[in-house]
Design an enzyme around this catalytic site. Structure first.
Site, PDB file in Angstrom:
ATOM      1  N   CYS A 134       0.812  -1.225   0.000  1.00  0.00           N
ATOM      2  CA  CYS A 134       0.000   0.000   0.000  1.00  0.00           C
ATOM      3  C   CYS A 134       0.842   1.270   0.000  1.00  0.00           C
ATOM      4  O   CYS A 134       0.295   2.372  -0.056  1.00  0.00           O
ATOM      5  CB  CYS A 134      -0.948  -0.027   1.187  1.00  0.00           C
TER       6      CYS A 134
ATOM      7  N   LYS B  91      -9.297   8.395   2.997  1.00  0.00           N
ATOM      8  CA  LYS B  91      -9.777   7.012   2.804  1.00  0.00           C
ATOM      9  C   LYS B  91     -11.170   6.830   3.410  1.00  0.00           C
ATOM     10  O   LYS B  91     -11.859   5.861   3.091  1.00  0.00           O
ATOM     11  CB  LYS B  91      -8.804   6.009   3.415  1.00  0.00           C
TER      12      LYS B  91
ATOM     13  N   HIS C 272      -9.724   2.347   0.603  1.00  0.00           N
ATOM     14  CA  HIS C 272      -8.279   2.173   0.528  1.00  0.00           C
ATOM     15  C   HIS C 272      -7.924   1.614  -0.847  1.00  0.00           C
ATOM     16  O   HIS C 272      -8.231   0.462  -1.149  1.00  0.00           O
ATOM     17  CB  HIS C 272      -7.832   1.243   1.647  1.00  0.00           C
TER      18      HIS C 272
ATOM     19  N   HIS D  84      -2.191   8.335   6.212  1.00  0.00           N
ATOM     20  CA  HIS D  84      -2.416   7.001   5.651  1.00  0.00           C
ATOM     21  C   HIS D  84      -3.753   6.462   6.177  1.00  0.00           C
ATOM     22  O   HIS D  84      -4.573   5.985   5.413  1.00  0.00           O
ATOM     23  CB  HIS D  84      -1.260   6.067   6.023  1.00  0.00           C
TER      24      HIS D  84
ATOM     25  N   PHE E 186       2.008  -3.182   3.846  1.00  0.00           N
ATOM     26  CA  PHE E 186       2.349  -4.502   4.384  1.00  0.00           C
ATOM     27  C   PHE E 186       3.794  -4.800   4.011  1.00  0.00           C
ATOM     28  O   PHE E 186       4.212  -4.598   2.871  1.00  0.00           O
ATOM     29  CB  PHE E 186       1.462  -5.584   3.757  1.00  0.00           C
TER      30      PHE E 186
ATOM     31  N   GLU F 207       0.355   5.972  13.503  1.00  0.00           N
ATOM     32  CA  GLU F 207       0.734   7.088  12.628  1.00  0.00           C
ATOM     33  C   GLU F 207       0.710   8.423  13.397  1.00  0.00           C
ATOM     34  O   GLU F 207       1.631   9.229  13.286  1.00  0.00           O
ATOM     35  CB  GLU F 207      -0.226   7.147  11.432  1.00  0.00           C
TER      36      GLU F 207
END
Lengths: 422, 82
Positions: free
Chosen positions: A171, A343, A348, A311, A410, A322
């Site tokens: 991502c 998002k 996403h 994010h 990831f 974050e």
């Protein structure tokens, strides 16, 4: 480092997203707080644990000529549509080299990433193999499914010969592509680079797989309320699809051809968690390291920072890590930062997220407006110290201001892109 | 019943239209697949597989190289169809 440290600017933007078929309609929907999530009506979705997603607003086959579209994976179709918009928006027409006043092919690059690549092509052709036999497998399968296909087709579309690249980091892929493109211009390899991310994986297998990781929201009763970053009731991300692409250019090159400049790209901060293959590092150590890398290697000034496109995927752990990381590195400077979690509206877009959210960040600086965060009804106490834009969009201050676009993937990939007004 | 040459050319026209987007009526006997009809080597494989299915004929890969024009393909199918 042999970087020449040339200044990099954004001169074109393009997108096709769950909110709209171009960047203008996407931006309008972001400001209106709309959600792109919808129930999946396909028969294959009926037995899945997650039966909704943020599918594309405008089907690519409505935009691209059929003979071209049938040779391209959906992820490449999205990237091509976003590229055509960005290319025209930057004032370019046709392929590089066709008009000598523009950019030479040898000075033009393309860096377009996908997290997963042509997975629907792979799975569909496997069905063909099983049901109809080997002879019927499409000869276009390999060039359609290879993860560099979006980059390669964008490169062919615009005539890029300085280099065509496709970094893969789940991502974070889209943002990593943008960072790579910035370095291509900085180091003198190219004058113009088309860069961004794309993803298309609305298919039962990826949905089942992500759902079984406990990564996705299972709020089937309320798809539009499912993506809720920072809210106490968040339970995972909502899968989206689409692409966002920008045209990056050296400031001299843009000035020479009189291009409209949206903003400057200050640079990128990179790091890796080395913690777990899929779990975010809970203290935000890796994210903090990426921010520190940005501060150490660029002229990013936290005093100028007024906006972050976070994010913030709407997962319980990631959203908190974050904010903690930003607080750790930015200290009190986080207090003057309006944080948006787009998002909450787009879902996403995985490898496409960095591209689309960079387009959103560019527009936030250009219009001096931070979009609101949808579905934030009750803020998680762990992030209550952060100024998250809720409800209506927020006007950003006058003068020289900067913004960040954060993307994590990831595998523990962390990318922070910094931009400022010109 | 076996197809006539005219029927084969018309059928190839529909196949090329589907694959390359060229109008079926422009798919004429003297046209080259690659030079005139925007059919590259990968798309040619698609044309061949579609023609095999439509005309119940087998066209081995080694023979595909000899099929430069629509007429070449039509003649091949005409003589090899079952």
């Amino acid at each position: 480092m042999n970087a020449t440290n040339r200044t990099v600017v954004v001169t074109g933007i393009g997108a096709t997203t769950p909110l709209g078929g171009d960047s203008a309609s996407t931006w309008e929907a972001l400001l209106a707080g709309k959600s792109g999530a919808r129930p999946l009506e396909q028969e294959w979705a009926a037995e899945l644990p997650v039966r909704f997603a943020a599918g594309i607003a405008v089907e690519p086959t409505e935009v691209l000529a059929r003979p071209l579209a049938r040779k391209l994976d959906r992820s490449t179709q999205f990237a091509l549509i976003a590229t055509r918009e960005a290319w025209a928006d930057a004032g370019f027409t046709g392929k590089a080299g066709e008009d000598e006043s523009q950019v030479s092919p040898e000075r033009l690059g393309a860096v377009v990433a996908s997290g997963i690549g042509g997975i629907t092509t792979l799975l569909d052709q496997y069905d063909v193999l099983k049901e109809k036999g080997a002879r019927r497998v499409s000869p276009h399968t390999v060039p359609m499914l290879m993860p560099n296909a979006p980059a390669a087709n964008v490169g062919l579309e615009i005539g890029a010969r300085a280099g065509v690249h496709a970094p893969v980091s789940a991502c974070a892929s889209g943002s990593e592509a943008l960072g790579y493109a910035v370095e291509m211009i900085r180091s003198g390899r190219a004058d113009v680079v088309v860069a961004g991310g794309t993803e298309a994986c609305l298919h039962p297998l990826p949905i089942a797989a992500f759902a079984n990781m406990m990564a996705m929201s299972k709020n089937n009763d309320d798809p539009q309320g499912a993506s809720r970053p920072y809210d106490t009731a968040r339970d995972g991300f909502v899968m989206g699809e689409g692409s966002g692409v920008v045209v990056l250019e050296s400031a001299e090159h843009a000035a020479r051809r009189g291009a409209r400049v949206y903003c400057q790209v200050i640079g990128q901060g990179l790091s890796a968690d080395s913690h777990h293959i899929a779990q975010p590092e809970p203290t935000g150590r890796g994210i903090a390291a990426a921010l520190e890398h940005l501060q150490e290697t660029t002229d990013f000034d936290p005093k100028e920072l007024v906006h972050v496109n976070a994010h913030a995927t709407s997962t319980p752990q990631g959203d908190v890590a974050e904010i903690k990381a930003m607080r750790k590195v930015l200290g009190d400077d986080l207090d003057h930062v309006a944080i948006s979690a787009t998002k909450s509206m787009t879902g996403h877009l995985l490898g496409g997220a960095g591209g689309v959210e960079t387009v959103a960040t560019v527009l936030a600086l250009y219009h001096r407006t931070a979009p609101g965060t949808r579905n934030l009804d009750e803020i998680d106490p762990e992030v209550a110290d952060a100024d998250i834009v809720r409800g209506a969009p927020r006007e950003l201050p006058a003068g020289r201001i900067a913004a960040l676009n954060n993307s994590f993937g990831f595998g523990g990939h962390n990318v922070v892109l910094a931009m400022r007004t010109v | 019943m076996a197809a006539t040459k005219e029927e084969i050319i018309a059928g190839l026209g529909e196949i090329v239209n589907e694959i390359a987007g060229i109008p079926a009526e422009d798919v004429l006997e003297d046209k080259s697949f690659t030079d005139d009809l925007d059919v590259d080597s990968l798309s040619m494989v698609e044309v061949v597989v579609a023609a095999e299915e439509r005309f119940e004929v087998k066209i081995p890969d080694d023979d595909v190289k000899g099929l430069k024009t629509v007429g070449d393909a039509a003649n091949y199918i005409l003589t090899h169809q079952s």
